[in-house]
Scaffold this active site. Structure first.
Site, mmCIF file in Angstrom:
data_model
loop_
_atom_site.group_PDB
_atom_site.id
_atom_site.type_symbol
_atom_site.label_atom_id
_atom_site.label_comp_id
_atom_site.label_asym_id
_atom_site.label_seq_id
_atom_site.Cartn_x
_atom_site.Cartn_y
_atom_site.Cartn_z
ATOM 1 N N LYS A 296 -9.109 2.983 -2.463
ATOM 2 C CA LYS A 296 -9.540 2.395 -1.310
ATOM 3 C C LYS A 296 -10.718 2.916 -0.896
ATOM 4 O O LYS A 296 -10.975 4.000 -0.863
ATOM 5 C CB LYS A 296 -8.422 2.731 -0.355
ATOM 6 C CG LYS A 296 -8.485 1.788 1.167
ATOM 7 C CD LYS A 296 -7.160 2.358 1.800
ATOM 8 C CE LYS A 296 -7.118 1.473 3.228
ATOM 9 N NZ LYS A 296 -6.125 2.122 3.908
ATOM 10 N N CYS B 298 -5.688 -2.733 2.137
ATOM 11 C CA CYS B 298 -5.726 -3.029 3.689
ATOM 12 C C CYS B 298 -7.050 -2.834 4.224
ATOM 13 O O CYS B 298 -7.778 -4.017 4.325
ATOM 14 C CB CYS B 298 -4.893 -1.952 3.944
ATOM 15 S SG CYS B 298 -4.068 -2.350 5.694
ATOM 16 N N GLU C 160 0.981 -1.272 -0.095
ATOM 17 C CA GLU C 160 0.007 0.000 0.095
ATOM 18 C C GLU C 160 0.742 1.229 0.199
ATOM 19 O O GLU C 160 1.824 1.347 0.651
ATOM 20 C CB GLU C 160 -0.922 0.006 1.347
ATOM 21 C CG GLU C 160 -1.741 1.021 1.440
ATOM 22 C CD GLU C 160 -2.556 1.177 2.820
ATOM 23 O OE1 GLU C 160 -3.528 1.808 3.000
ATOM 24 O OE2 GLU C 160 -2.562 0.084 3.424
#
Length: 562
Positions: free
Chosen positions: A131, A167, A65
């Site tokens: 994200k 994540c 990430e």
């Protein structure tokens, strides 16, 4: 066939025909350390890793990430030149051919700033994913910087449909469920998940649960290395669709791990040799080593300086420093005063010799007496109290900082979490320095780590009586820590409940602790906030460390019992 819920992010990489579809796809998990802010160097590292992975037969390489910028970049995300620098770096990767690169990066456009993953192949950016779930708890502050992504992104490659997550998305239920519904055969998840004790077991359980409940294999790539007070511990994994872990990377180490998927069965091969499992003490010790190593080396210091007292905190700090940096970069100074015991002098010297570090004895008697003489007219014959004790600690702080200024070494403070919690430390004295190795380690854990480190070698690196003798600051005759504090097992029990688990006064008493003791300890913790605000940073190893994830007002009227 390409898929995206609103088609604004179209990704195309189709197989020419069913007869040409290969039987396997090999993924390279690039578990590596990418320095915050060093975009050009990070892109260069990606290039090298992609070329290496391609040479080993990889079809797809996945980076952590925000790897292009490093994590956490904090207010670097607000710099006006960020977008241009990122675009230039992505363009510089355009000549990498014959391998798909999935790159974590900050995406900036007229819609906002996003925590994103780019799909690069043969000189083109085929698409990107933003994200969706932005963590805003603990050490995370992503809502300050990022806008929320809203679309699922999948792409077809050599006969499989790959869905992307980043994540926190995997910890939530809906993103992976939506990808499954849209036809994903496999999930790739980019991560920058910082270390805390037992976190790898938690990650593994979550990965097993998600893959099993959706019958999807998952490629999980984590960052590694230290950044300020955080350590990323790697442990990247590949999960089969039934939840079993097929591959697991080493902890705390850079590693390019390859995992091959059978396209027909959607099963990964199994690694031939799993990494060594780490005990709680071993993973915590390794985190402290990595955190110190990367902070010192990436900050440009030539070495570290430690006030070696003959006590257990400085002894453990010295071991960690030597393991992190090498003995040639560690300088120990013993600064005795009239209350320093012969045992402390002997043990400090013995450990310095055992670890082969530079060792100097610098008595502070003249410095302390000079300060006391200067203050005598101002004190006006006031009775002696802790002020005089603090002068000793501050004299030591002045000496260490002078040596730091002169020779460019970073001063390591040696206070532990228990002492920092209750204010059992001296501002501008033993708190003077640039990095506190044990800042997030309770005193009882210090003993465990010291014993653990001694067990690693035939000859102990910490003299045994340093571990067994009662702890003392040696600021007055026959002083013991327990003159001012409860037994550390009791103290740490209360502190863990109050700090790490956020329990209140009555709830802690209900756990079996004495009410007066609980009240006293809580008042000490609350009254020491001003000290902690001025303390140096140190590596986070617990669920809740002092610093960015525990922020209280210095002036407040919050009552003890509520």
């Amino acid at each position: 066939m390409s898929k995206d819920t609103d088609t604004s992010n179209l990704i195309a990489e189709n197989a020419a025909n069913s007869n040409s579809i290969p039987n396997t796809v090999t993924f390279a998990l690039a578990q590596s350390h990418f320095l915050v802010g060093d975009i050009t160097a990070n892109a260069d590292k990606m290039r090298q890793l992609a070329i290496e992975a391609r040479a080993q037969g990889a079809d797809v390489i996945v980076f952590p990430e925000l790897a292009l910028l490093g994590y956490p970049p904090q207010d670097l995300l607000l710099r006006p030149s960020l977008s241009g620098r990122v675009k230039n770096a992505l363009s510089a990767l355009s000549d990498i051919e014959d391998i798909v690169m999935i790159v974590g990066y900050p995406h900036v456009d007229h819609h906002g700033t996003f925590n994103s993953a780019a799909i690069l192949h043969n000189g083109h950016q085929k698409g990107f994913y933003h994200k969706q779930f932005l963590p805003n708890y603990g050490v995370f502050d992503e809502r300050r910087y990022f806008d929320k992504g809203r679309n699922q992104v999948l792409f077809d490659y050599k006969g499989i449909t790959i869905g992307l997550l980043i994540c926190e998305d995997l910890w939530e239920k809906t993103p992976i469920a939506d990808l499954k519904q849209q036809g994903a055969d496999l999930i790739v998840c980019l991560n920058a998940s910082p270390f805390e004790a037992d976190k790898q077991d938690t990650r593994k359980a979550m990965l097993t649960k998600r893959s099993r409940e959706h019958k999807l294999p998952i490629v999980y790539v984590n960052a590694v290395g230290g950044q300020d007070d955080l350590v990323f511990d790697g442990g990247s994994m590949v999960a089969q669709a039934d939840g079993t872990i097929a591959h697991e990377a080493s902890r705390f180490l850079d590693q390019l791990m390859l995992a091959t998927l059978d396209v027909n069965t959607l099963k990964f091969d199994n690694q031939t040799k799993a990494p060594l499992s780490l005990s709680r003490e071993s993973e915590m010790y390794q985190a402290l080593v990595v955190g110190l190593r990367d902070y010192v080396n990436h900050s440009g210091f030539t070495g570290v300086l430690i006030g070696l007292s003959g006590g257990i905190d400085s002894a453990l700090t010295l071991c960690i420093a030597v393991d992190a940096l090498g003995a040639d970069k560690v300088y120990a100074v013993m600064m005795p005063y009239e209350y320093t015991s012969k045992i402390s002098l002997e043990d400090a010297q013995a450990q310095a010799r055992r670890l082969n570090v530079s060792y100097t004895v610098c008595p502070i008697f003249d410095a302390v007496e000079g300060i006391r003489h200067t203050l005598a007219p101002l004190f006006n014959k006031s009775p002696t109290d802790t002020t005089e004790e603090n002068i000793q600690a501050r004299a030591r702080g002045v000496i260490l900082m002078a040596l730091s200024n002169k020779f460019g070494h970073l001063v390591l403070t040696t206070g532990n979490k228990s002492e920092l919690a209750v204010g059992y430390s001296t501002l501008y004295g033993d708190m003077a320095g640039g990095f506190d190795v044990l800042k997030d380690v309770y005193k009882s854990q210090v003993y465990n780590l010291a014993s653990y480190r001694n067990r690693l070698e035939d000859t102990p690196v910490i003299p045994e009586r340093v571990i067994t003798r009662p702890p003392s600051a040696e600021l007055r005759p026959d002083q013991k820590d327990q003159d001012s504090l409860p037994d550390y097992d009791v103290l740490d029990g209360i502190l863990t409940l109050y700090i790490d688990e956020d329990m209140g006064y009555q709830d802690i008493i209900n756990k079996g602790f004495d009410a007066d003791m609980v009240g006293r300890i809580i008042q000490m913790v609350d009254g020491s906030e001003y000290k902690r605000l001025q303390a140096p940073i140190g590596t986070k190893v617990s669920h809740k460390a002092f610093g960015r994830e525990r922020r209280y007002p210095l002036v407040n009227k919050w009552s003890l019992k509520g």
